[in-house]
Design a protein around this motif. Structure first.
Motif, mmCIF file in Angstrom:
data_model
loop_
_atom_site.group_PDB
_atom_site.id
_atom_site.type_symbol
_atom_site.label_atom_id
_atom_site.label_comp_id
_atom_site.label_asym_id
_atom_site.label_seq_id
_atom_site.Cartn_x
_atom_site.Cartn_y
_atom_site.Cartn_z
ATOM 1 N N ARG A 57 0.810 -1.218 0.000
ATOM 2 C CA ARG A 57 0.000 0.000 0.000
ATOM 3 C C ARG A 57 0.844 1.269 0.000
ATOM 4 O O ARG A 57 0.383 2.313 -0.444
ATOM 5 C CB ARG A 57 -0.967 -0.026 1.186
ATOM 6 C CG ARG A 57 -2.132 -0.972 0.934
ATOM 7 C CD ARG A 57 -2.813 -1.432 2.203
ATOM 8 N NE ARG A 57 -3.947 -2.281 1.881
ATOM 9 C CZ ARG A 57 -3.854 -3.557 1.543
ATOM 10 N NH1 ARG A 57 -2.664 -4.139 1.481
ATOM 11 N NH2 ARG A 57 -4.930 -4.270 1.249
ATOM 12 N N ALA A 58 2.060 1.167 0.488
ATOM 13 C CA ALA A 58 2.919 2.351 0.548
ATOM 14 C C ALA A 58 3.450 2.745 -0.820
ATOM 15 O O ALA A 58 3.768 3.914 -1.052
ATOM 16 C CB ALA A 58 4.082 2.110 1.511
ATOM 17 N N GLY A 59 3.543 1.797 -1.726
ATOM 18 C CA GLY A 59 4.072 2.109 -3.049
ATOM 19 C C GLY A 59 5.482 1.579 -3.227
ATOM 20 O O GLY A 59 6.032 0.901 -2.361
ATOM 21 N N GLY A 60 6.086 1.895 -4.364
ATOM 22 C CA GLY A 60 7.403 1.369 -4.673
ATOM 23 C C GLY A 60 8.519 2.252 -4.162
ATOM 24 O O GLY A 60 8.497 3.469 -4.327
ATOM 25 N N GLY A 61 9.487 1.639 -3.538
ATOM 26 C CA GLY A 61 10.630 2.385 -3.018
ATOM 27 C C GLY A 61 11.533 1.461 -2.232
ATOM 28 O O GLY A 61 11.153 0.337 -1.892
#
Length: 227
Positions: A98-102
């Motif tokens: 849910r936080a996204g790509g990184g």
């Protein structure tokens, strides 16, 4: 030096896992004998992501730090029941999704905690979830124990305590084990931003429910992930 420390972590973790196989165990969630985690308590660790918006970053957590999840995390941290990391891994993975790509960047573990446990909690669970992380943060100065401090004192305690390295132009997600007030996460965000990183979010295994956070904490079913 870093490779030696990593090897020591692996050896200590393997020893703890092996020890758990020969010593009597009880369920981490309900104390049922002869099982590390019963079926009912395992069901309580199914991911139920929650979002909390701090001043500087949105934090996604895989579980609420209460009931069985809280007992399982305490057993991992305080009793070195490292096998539970696998059971907690899906919750952390759901938060990361849910936080996204990184790049996951763990908040450094204090020397005292590492000596006591022999492993880094959030990194261990991330590893069990198949989530690589990079130690781009280091401790600039030691801090006092956060337990028993209110929000203002926690912020003052950790202010300026972290420093980022090799973070310039990196797209990163801060990683910690449990979200309480968020003071340490916000210090990590400050340090990474100062180091030139783009902080797109933060994740934890679990978050402590707070009565005054109901308007800023949302279930995954009713919230949109921040890009």
């Amino acid at each position: 030096m870093e490779a030696s420390a990593d090897l020591s972590t692996i050896v200590r973790g393997a020893f703890a896992d092996a020890l758990a196989l020969v010593l009597p165990v009880v369920c981490a969630g309900c104390d049922e004998p002869d099982i590390a985690l019963c079926a009912a308590c395992s069901e309580c660790l199914r991911p139920a992501p929650v979002r909390r918006d701090l001043a500087s970053v949105t934090v996604w957590s895989g579980l609420r730090f209460e009931g069985v999840p809280a007992r399982a995390i305490r057993a991992l941290k305080e009793e070195s029941r490292t096998g539970l990391a696998r059971d907690l891994a899906p919750a952390l993975r759901s938060a990361v999704e849910r936080a996204g790509g990184g790049t996951l960047v763990p908040i450094p573990t204090s020397r005292a905690s590492f000596r006591r446990r022999g492993f880094r909690v959030a990194e261990l669970v991330a590893g069990r979830a198949g989530l690589p992380s990079e130690r781009l943060l280091r401790v600039r100065r030691q801090t006092a124990d956060q337990r028993g401090l209110d929000l203002a004192d926690r912020r003052a305690n950790v202010a300026g305590s972290l420093l980022a390295r090799d973070a310039a132009s990196r797209r990163v997600i801060v990683l910690d084990d449990v979200l309480t007030t968020g003071a340490t996460i916000e210090e990590a965000v400050r340090a990474l931003t100062a180091g030139g990183a783009l902080v797109i979010g933060a994740v934890t295994i679990a978050a402590t429910p707070r009565r005054n956070q109901r308007q800023s904490e949302h279930s995954a079913d009713t919230s949109e992930t921040r890009a």
